[in-house]
Design an enzyme around this catalytic site. Structure first.
Site, PDB file in Angstrom:
ATOM      1  N   VAL A  73       0.839  -1.204   0.000  1.00 43.14           N
ATOM      2  CA  VAL A  73       0.000   0.000   0.000  1.00 43.14           C
ATOM      3  C   VAL A  73       0.870   1.249   0.000  1.00 43.14           C
ATOM      4  CG1 VAL A  73      -1.764   1.295   1.274  1.00 43.14           C
ATOM      5  CG2 VAL A  73      -1.836  -1.195   1.277  1.00 43.14           C
ATOM      6  N   CYS A  74       1.588   1.441   1.076  1.00 45.10           N
ATOM      7  CA  CYS A  74       2.295   2.706   1.307  1.00 45.10           C
ATOM      8  C   CYS A  74       3.508   2.887   0.406  1.00 45.10           C
ATOM      9  CB  CYS A  74       2.692   2.801   2.769  1.00 45.10           C
ATOM     10  SG  CYS A  74       1.267   2.685   3.862  1.00 45.10           S
ATOM     11  N   LEU A  75       3.970   1.824  -0.227  1.00 39.31           N
ATOM     12  CA  LEU A  75       5.040   1.947  -1.213  1.00 39.31           C
ATOM     13  C   LEU A  75       4.463   1.946  -2.632  1.00 39.31           C
ATOM     14  CD1 LEU A  75       8.019   2.190  -1.898  1.00 39.31           C
ATOM     15  CD2 LEU A  75       8.191  -0.292  -1.733  1.00 39.31           C
TER      16      LEU A  75
END
Length: 150
Positions: free
Chosen positions: A115-117
């Site tokens: 998600v965050c990458l």
């Protein structure tokens, strides 16, 4: 700058996303201490080579906790960009900070890979940046999620 130009300290910037206690608690794809050591080592290398480095964090006070002190200790005085969205590229402050570096080659590491990458990496690519992910300074909620994201 040509797309064939090798990645180097004068054409790149480092973005470290959500290296926070609660986010690392959910990581299952890499040993958490190894993850922390790798990330701090990456930050130290960026500092030695004067690579602009940006920290961003999500929901520090309500959920995720503060960025690891060992990581912030590499860059005393750096203020992380605090946000509420999972996709850090949706935060204007982060995009402005990236643009302010003048660099088009972005080195990124994050918790969680899936998600965050992935989200900011895909959006940065769509905006014409080259993105290099550091897999051993990133972690997924499962090994499969991390591997499939990479």
């Amino acid at each position: 700058m040509s797309i064939r130009e090798l990645l180097n300290p004068s054409n790149s910037a480092l973005i470290l996303i959500d290296h926070q206690p609660q986010m690392s608690f959910g990581v299952q794809s890499i040993d958490r201490q190894t993850l922390k050591n790798n990330t701090v080592g990456l930050a130290k290398a960026a500092k030695i080579f004067n690579v602009p480095t940006i920290f961003t964090s999500v929901e520090t006070e309500s959920f995720s906790g503060y960025i690891w002190p060992e990581l912030l200790g590499v860059f005393p005085g750096h203020q992380p960009i605090e946000r509420t969205s999972m996709n850090s590229w949706e935060d204007k402050k982060l995009v402005e900070a990236v643009k302010a570096t003048g660099r088009k080659k972005l080195i990124m590491a994050a918790l969680w890979t899936e998600v965050c990458l992935n989200f900011p990496a895909l959006e940065a690519l769509a905006e014409g940046y080259e993105v290099y992910i550091v897999t051993d300074a990133s972690g997924g909620t499962t090994q499969e999620a991390h591997d499939m994201s990479v």
